[in-house]
Scaffold this active site. Structure first.
Site, short mmCIF file in Angstrom:
data_model
loop_
_atom_site.label_atom_id
_atom_site.label_comp_id
_atom_site.label_asym_id
_atom_site.label_seq_id
_atom_site.Cartn_x
_atom_site.Cartn_y
_atom_site.Cartn_z
N ASP A 33 0.86 -1.18 0.00
CA ASP A 33 0.00 0.00 0.00
C ASP A 33 0.90 1.23 0.00
O ASP A 33 2.11 1.12 0.24
CB ASP A 33 -0.91 0.00 1.25
CG ASP A 33 -2.21 0.75 1.03
OD1 ASP A 33 -2.16 1.97 0.82
OD2 ASP A 33 -3.28 0.10 1.05
N ASN A 86 -5.84 -5.24 -5.84
CA ASN A 86 -7.00 -4.67 -5.14
C ASN A 86 -6.95 -3.15 -5.00
O ASN A 86 -7.99 -2.52 -4.83
CB ASN A 86 -7.09 -5.30 -3.74
CG ASN A 86 -8.02 -4.55 -2.83
OD1 ASN A 86 -9.24 -4.66 -2.93
ND2 ASN A 86 -7.47 -3.77 -1.90
N TYR A 151 -14.51 5.98 -12.63
CA TYR A 151 -14.51 4.72 -11.88
C TYR A 151 -15.16 3.61 -12.69
O TYR A 151 -14.63 2.49 -12.78
CB TYR A 151 -15.26 4.93 -10.56
CG TYR A 151 -15.17 3.77 -9.61
CD1 TYR A 151 -14.13 3.66 -8.70
CD2 TYR A 151 -16.15 2.77 -9.60
CE1 TYR A 151 -14.04 2.59 -7.82
CE2 TYR A 151 -16.08 1.70 -8.72
CZ TYR A 151 -15.03 1.61 -7.84
OH TYR A 151 -14.95 0.56 -6.98
N LYS A 155 -13.33 0.17 -14.09
CA LYS A 155 -13.75 -1.17 -13.66
C LYS A 155 -14.23 -2.02 -14.83
O LYS A 155 -14.02 -3.24 -14.85
CB LYS A 155 -14.84 -1.06 -12.58
CG LYS A 155 -14.35 -0.41 -11.29
CD LYS A 155 -13.12 -1.13 -10.71
CE LYS A 155 -12.70 -0.55 -9.38
NZ LYS A 155 -11.54 -1.26 -8.81
N ILE A 184 -20.00 -2.55 0.09
CA ILE A 184 -19.47 -3.33 1.21
C ILE A 184 -19.17 -2.39 2.38
O ILE A 184 -18.79 -1.23 2.19
CB ILE A 184 -18.16 -4.05 0.79
CG1 ILE A 184 -18.35 -4.81 -0.54
CG2 ILE A 184 -17.70 -4.99 1.89
CD1 ILE A 184 -19.37 -5.92 -0.50
N THR A 186 -17.07 -0.86 4.32
CA THR A 186 -15.67 -0.48 4.42
C THR A 186 -15.59 1.02 4.71
O THR A 186 -16.60 1.72 4.62
CB THR A 186 -14.90 -0.79 3.13
OG1 THR A 186 -15.36 0.11 2.09
CG2 THR A 186 -15.11 -2.23 2.68
#
Length: 244
Positions: A33, A86, A151, A155, A184, A186
């Site tokens: 990261d 990811n 985005y 994707k 999700i 997060t």
């Protein structure tokens, strides 16, 4: 020999859950990261749970950083057996004609180019081990979403990249798949208020938002030998959101 996996964007959210899942399965987990502090916390969490983990800082939007990440992984553990691309950012919200150029370029650089550069660096090492790649797309890799043009474009591109690379390397023993999470629980959703959350939940036939572990379980399965006949696939994990 223990297997080794690279997980990018592993400092929080889905990446953190995915890193933990591989750690529980006995992998050497390379936690990568740009957020050094939180990533090192994930490494400690995995180690405290009895697993093996190592931090490598890398900006996936740069080809050279992906190459460095793979090389340092191989130097540390001797081989690479799986990779989870990811890392991603959400970008600004704006109509297509008004979308800010800087935000567009940033989203494409991380979410699209980062996965492409990751695959380019990872595939040569995975050819040696018969390994697997799991690319993080989104349910928005199959549908549109207002004010999220960069985005959504990125994707969709990840899904196309996954299918193309999977065909190219299937006979050579490398499997490449993608997952498409919906909404999700997060930190990315921390910006919405209670009423917005209720409206969002109402769009999910299953009646709730997803949990990071539910995505991590599928990611791990796709990288494992249990999915040995699965390649070029795109698994939407959205509680029925796109089925409406």
């Amino acid at each position: 020999m223990k297997k080794t996996v690279i997980v990018t964007g592993a400092a929080s959210g889905l990446g953190r859950a995915i890193a933990h899942r591989f750690g529980k399965e006995g992998y050497n987990v390379v936690v990568s990261d740009v957020d050094e502090e939180d990533a090192k916390s994930v490494v400690k969490e995995i180690e405290d749970a009895g697993g093996s983990a190592y931090f490598i800082k890398a900006d996936v939007s740069k080809k050279s950083e992906n190459e460095m990440l793979v090389q340092k992984t191989v130097d540390k553990y001797g081989a690479l057996h799986a990779a989870v691309n990811n890392a991603g950012i959400s970008g600004e919200m704006a109509l297509t004609a008004d979308y800010p150029e800087e935000s567009y370029n940033n989203v494409i650089a991380v979410n699209q180019n980062g996965v492409f550069y990751g695959c380019q660096a990872q595939i040569p090492e995975l050819l040696k081990t018969g390994g697997a790649i799991v690319n993080m797309a989104s349910m928005l890799g199959s549908v549109g979403s207002p004010q999220s043009v960069a985005y959504v474009m990125a994707k969709h591109a990840v899904v196309g990249l996954t299918k193309t690379a999977a065909i190219e390397y299937a006979e050579k023993g490398v499997r490449i798949n993608a997952v498409g999470p919906g909404y999700i629980e997060t930190p990315l959703l921390d910006v919405i208020d209670e009423e917005q959350e209720k409206q969002l939940i109402a769009q999910h036939p299953i009646g709730r938002l997803g949990k990071p572990d539910e995505v991590a379980n599928i990611v791990y399965w796709l990288a494992s030998e249990e999915a040995s006949f699965v390649t070029g696939s795109y698994h939407i994990i959205d509680g029925g959101y796109t089925a409406r």
